[in-house]
Design an enzyme around this catalytic site. Structure first.
Site, PDB file in Angstrom:
ATOM      1  N   HIS A  17       0.843  -1.203   0.000  1.00  0.00           N
ATOM      2  CA  HIS A  17       0.000   0.000   0.000  1.00  0.00           C
ATOM      3  C   HIS A  17       0.882   1.260   0.000  1.00  0.00           C
ATOM      4  CE1 HIS A  17      -3.177  -2.605   2.204  1.00  0.00           C
ATOM      5  NE2 HIS A  17      -3.657  -2.374   1.011  1.00  0.00           N
ATOM      6  N   LYS A  41     -16.719  -6.954   6.023  1.00  0.00           N
ATOM      7  CA  LYS A  41     -15.475  -7.720   5.876  1.00  0.00           C
ATOM      8  C   LYS A  41     -14.911  -8.148   7.225  1.00  0.00           C
ATOM      9  CE  LYS A  41     -13.518  -6.346   1.434  1.00  0.00           C
ATOM     10  NZ  LYS A  41     -12.303  -5.804   0.783  1.00  0.00           N
ATOM     11  N   ARG A  90      -1.873  -5.979  -8.601  1.00  0.00           N
ATOM     12  CA  ARG A  90      -0.732  -6.854  -8.325  1.00  0.00           C
ATOM     13  C   ARG A  90      -0.562  -7.912  -9.391  1.00  0.00           C
ATOM     14  NH1 ARG A  90      -3.140  -7.537  -2.473  1.00  0.00           N
ATOM     15  NH2 ARG A  90      -4.929  -7.263  -3.838  1.00  0.00           N
ATOM     16  N   SER A 128      -3.053  -7.696   2.609  1.00  0.00           N
ATOM     17  CA  SER A 128      -3.368  -7.614   4.038  1.00  0.00           C
ATOM     18  C   SER A 128      -3.824  -8.986   4.536  1.00  0.00           C
ATOM     19  CB  SER A 128      -4.471  -6.589   4.281  1.00  0.00           C
ATOM     20  OG  SER A 128      -4.051  -5.315   3.874  1.00  0.00           O
TER      21      SER A 128
HETATM   22  P1  ADP Z   1      -9.895  -3.546  -0.611  1.00  0.00           P
HETATM   23  O1  ADP Z   1     -10.562  -4.038   0.641  1.00  0.00           O
HETATM   24  O2  ADP Z   1     -10.567  -2.388  -1.256  1.00  0.00           O
HETATM   25  O3  ADP Z   1      -9.469  -4.612  -1.581  1.00  0.00           O
HETATM   26  P2  ADP Z   1      -7.184  -3.284   0.308  1.00  0.00           P
HETATM   27  O4  ADP Z   1      -6.849  -2.518   1.522  1.00  0.00           O
HETATM   28  O5  ADP Z   1      -7.006  -4.748   0.345  1.00  0.00           O
HETATM   29  O6  ADP Z   1      -8.624  -2.853  -0.066  1.00  0.00           O
HETATM   30  O7  ADP Z   1      -6.398  -2.677  -0.928  1.00  0.00           O
HETATM   31  C1  ADP Z   1      -6.581  -1.367  -1.355  1.00  0.00           C
HETATM   32  C2  ADP Z   1      -5.999  -1.200  -2.735  1.00  0.00           C
HETATM   33  O8  ADP Z   1      -4.600  -1.448  -2.676  1.00  0.00           O
HETATM   34  C3  ADP Z   1      -6.532  -2.184  -3.780  1.00  0.00           C
HETATM   35  O9  ADP Z   1      -6.530  -1.521  -5.028  1.00  0.00           O
HETATM   36  C4  ADP Z   1      -5.510  -3.283  -3.789  1.00  0.00           C
HETATM   37  O10 ADP Z   1      -5.475  -3.942  -5.052  1.00  0.00           O
HETATM   38  C5  ADP Z   1      -4.247  -2.484  -3.556  1.00  0.00           C
HETATM   39  N1  ADP Z   1      -3.182  -3.274  -2.961  1.00  0.00           N
HETATM   40  C6  ADP Z   1      -3.229  -4.065  -1.872  1.00  0.00           C
HETATM   41  N2  ADP Z   1      -2.044  -4.651  -1.632  1.00  0.00           N
HETATM   42  C7  ADP Z   1      -1.215  -4.217  -2.616  1.00  0.00           C
HETATM   43  C8  ADP Z   1       0.139  -4.497  -2.973  1.00  0.00           C
HETATM   44  N3  ADP Z   1       0.878  -5.353  -2.285  1.00  0.00           N
HETATM   45  N4  ADP Z   1       0.639  -3.880  -4.041  1.00  0.00           N
HETATM   46  C9  ADP Z   1      -0.132  -3.054  -4.782  1.00  0.00           C
HETATM   47  N5  ADP Z   1      -1.396  -2.756  -4.534  1.00  0.00           N
HETATM   48  C10 ADP Z   1      -1.941  -3.341  -3.465  1.00  0.00           C
END
Ligand code: ADP
Length: 159
Positions: A17, A41, A90, A128
């Site tokens: 992130h 969630k 990703r 996450s």
């Molecule tokens: P959500 O619950 O909306 O999926 P996340 O907190 O899991 O939210 O992720 C928020 C954004 O960050 C999403 O676009 C996700 O694809 C991106 N994201 C999460 N982890 C990574 C990572 N390791 N590298 C790049 N983007 C990421």
């Protein structure tokens, strides 16, 4: 003033992130990291905890703001006067869901564009969800998340 919204659950924020936040900040004058409440969630960390982690780790980056978000993302973007939504991609596995969301958001609000940013290769396997799984099973996550998150895992999971 170019302003973008980077929305997500951030449960918890990972180095992936942060990589996306830094890349987005190079393209936009201001990046608002919008933390979705997302009770459905069943997040491990409360909204306040997730906001606090982000505030701590982005505290040194000028032009990055952290905000809680309820309701529709496009409504939030319009209210904040942002013309872009930033999402991280990703792998191909992210694509289908992200594509659907981006087109639906465009349908709801045609003035707001969605942009996808790819993280550094080292972070492409990071999520996450997987970090929480490793931490729950007693694994070391310090390479994947900021120190404040490692500490909080330790307390929460009584490791
Ligand atoms: P959500 O619950 O909306 O999926 P996340 O907190 O899991 O939210 O992720 C928020 C954004 O960050 C999403 O676009 C996700 O694809 C991106 N994201 C999460 N982890 C990574 C990572 N390791 N590298 C790049 N983007 C990421």
């Amino acid at each position: 003033m170019r302003r973008a919204i980077y929305p997500g659950s951030f449960d918890p924020v990972t180095n992936g992130h942060l990589d996306v936040i830094e890349r987005a900040r190079k393209l936009f004058d201001e990046v608002i990291v919008a933390v979705a409440q997302n009770d459905q969630k069943r997040p491990l960390f409360s909204l306040e905890e997730r906001l606090d982690f982000l505030r701590e780790v982005t505290g040194g980056i000028e032009g990055v703001m952290i905000a809680p978000m309820r309701g529709l993302l496009v409504d939030f973007a319009v209210k904040q006067n942002a013309r872009a939504i930033v999402r991280g991609l990703r792998a191909v596995s992210d694509f289908e869901f992200e594509f659907q969301m981006a087109l639906m958001n465009r349908k709801l609000e045609s003035e707001v564009e969605t942009m996808f940013l790819m993280p550094k290769e080292d972070y492409t396997y990071l999520s996450s969800r997987i970090v929480k799984e490793i931490a729950r099973l007693g694994g070391d996550v310090h390479e994947f998340v900021p120190p404040c998150v490692v500490e909080s895992f330790r307390k929460k999971l009584k490791l």
